[in-house]
Write an enzyme that holds these catalytic residues in place. Structure first.
Site, mmCIF file in Angstrom:
data_model
loop_
_atom_site.group_PDB
_atom_site.id
_atom_site.type_symbol
_atom_site.label_atom_id
_atom_site.label_comp_id
_atom_site.label_asym_id
_atom_site.label_seq_id
_atom_site.Cartn_x
_atom_site.Cartn_y
_atom_site.Cartn_z
ATOM 1 C CB SER A 61 -0.961 0.020 1.190
ATOM 2 O OG SER A 61 -2.043 -0.846 0.952
ATOM 3 C CE LYS A 204 -1.820 4.240 2.435
ATOM 4 N NZ LYS A 204 -1.914 3.238 3.512
ATOM 5 C CB THR A 205 1.007 1.580 6.800
ATOM 6 O OG1 THR A 205 -0.365 1.812 6.488
ATOM 7 C CG2 THR A 205 1.369 2.257 8.105
ATOM 8 N N GLY A 206 2.098 0.011 4.507
ATOM 9 C CA GLY A 206 1.818 -1.008 3.514
ATOM 10 C C GLY A 206 2.282 -2.346 4.057
#
Length: 268
Positions: A61, A204-206
């Site tokens: 992500s 942002k994470t992913g």
């Protein structure tokens, strides 16, 4: 199909950020984790586990950063409108998170909650040719978008290192991606996660499951303080996605603090 989505889309979320009761330690040398940090204050790179920082992994992500920029630039989306998942193309699944089940989403919500079906339908609507062009122009990772247009970032063809994540963020910040000024301006409030006195965190994470078992997660972004901008990319492995989601963000922030980069507290 469900198994495929569970192994990719479902677990590429930026959700499940549970506040930990115990102190989360920073990434350490020899652990299955890395931090790549470039501070414009010192104009120097700093690393934890530098060899891993140069390894390519699926962005999961975190690709929503360049993807949202591309979608803005091409007019596919905007910040003002609300969007609904096309349930004929992406039928609701039992494993969907409650945030995905809302009848409509503003872009900020879709970005923060990683509403996968929305990003999948936007990407499919835009088409492969646009991604080939923009990902190549951005110099993003291995630039390989040959996988399915609605999931090539989910452990399929696209791969990127922590170092390249940082290099991409520097291009974004200095508006060197060849995009319209309006695109950068519209994306900035979407990207912003926390703010405090003279400090802002854009991030942002992913994450996703690995074929050999276990999970891998990212946290990438920019810390802006009175001294300047600090660009970072953190990734780590965990035994399962639940464990990963509980500590990923706090471990990344603890690693930044180990290099004396302050971050604003999470708002209640």
């Amino acid at each position: 199909m469900l198994k495929r989505l569970l192994a990719t889309g479902l677990l590429s979320l930026s959700l499940l950020q549970t506040t930990m009761a115990q102190q989360v330690e920073p990434c350490e040398e020899g652990e299955a984790c890395t931090l790549a940090l470039y501070s414009e204050v010192s104009e120097k790179w700093q690393f934890i586990n530098p060899s891993r920082a140069h390894q390519d992994f699926a962005p999961y992500s975190t690709f929503k950063i360049p993807n949202t920029l591309i979608l803005f630039e091409t007019g596919q989306i905007n910040s003002a409108d609300s969007y609904s998942i096309d349930l004929h193309r992406y039928p609701q699944q039992s494993w969907w998170f409650s945030s995905w089940r809302e009848p409509a989403h503003k872009l900020k919500s879709a970005f923060d909650h990683s509403v996968l079906p929305l990003y999948q339908q936007w990407s499919a609507d835009l088409g492969k040719t646009a991604y080939e062009q923009y990902v190549a122009e951005f110099g993003y990772g291995n630039k390989d978008v040959s996988g399915p247009v609605d999931r090539f970032w989910l452990g399929d063809s696209l791969q990127i290192s922590a170092v390249n994540q940082v290099e991409f963020l520097r291009k974004y910040k200095h508006r060197q991606l060849g995009l319209k000024d309006a695109t950068y301006e519209e994306f900035e409030p979407v990207f912003l996660q926390r703010s405090g006195q003279n400090v802002r965190l854009y991030a942002k994470t992913g994450g996703g499951m690995l074929p050999e078992g276990g999970a891998r997660g990212w946290y990438v972004g920019i810390v802006e303080d009175a001294a300047g901008s600090h660009y970072f990319a953190f990734n780590m492995d965990a035994e399962n996605f639940s464990q990963l989601a509980k500590i990923r963000v706090e471990k990344a922030l603890a690693s930044l603090r180990a290099f004396n980069v302050s971050v604003p507290a999470m708002k209640d």
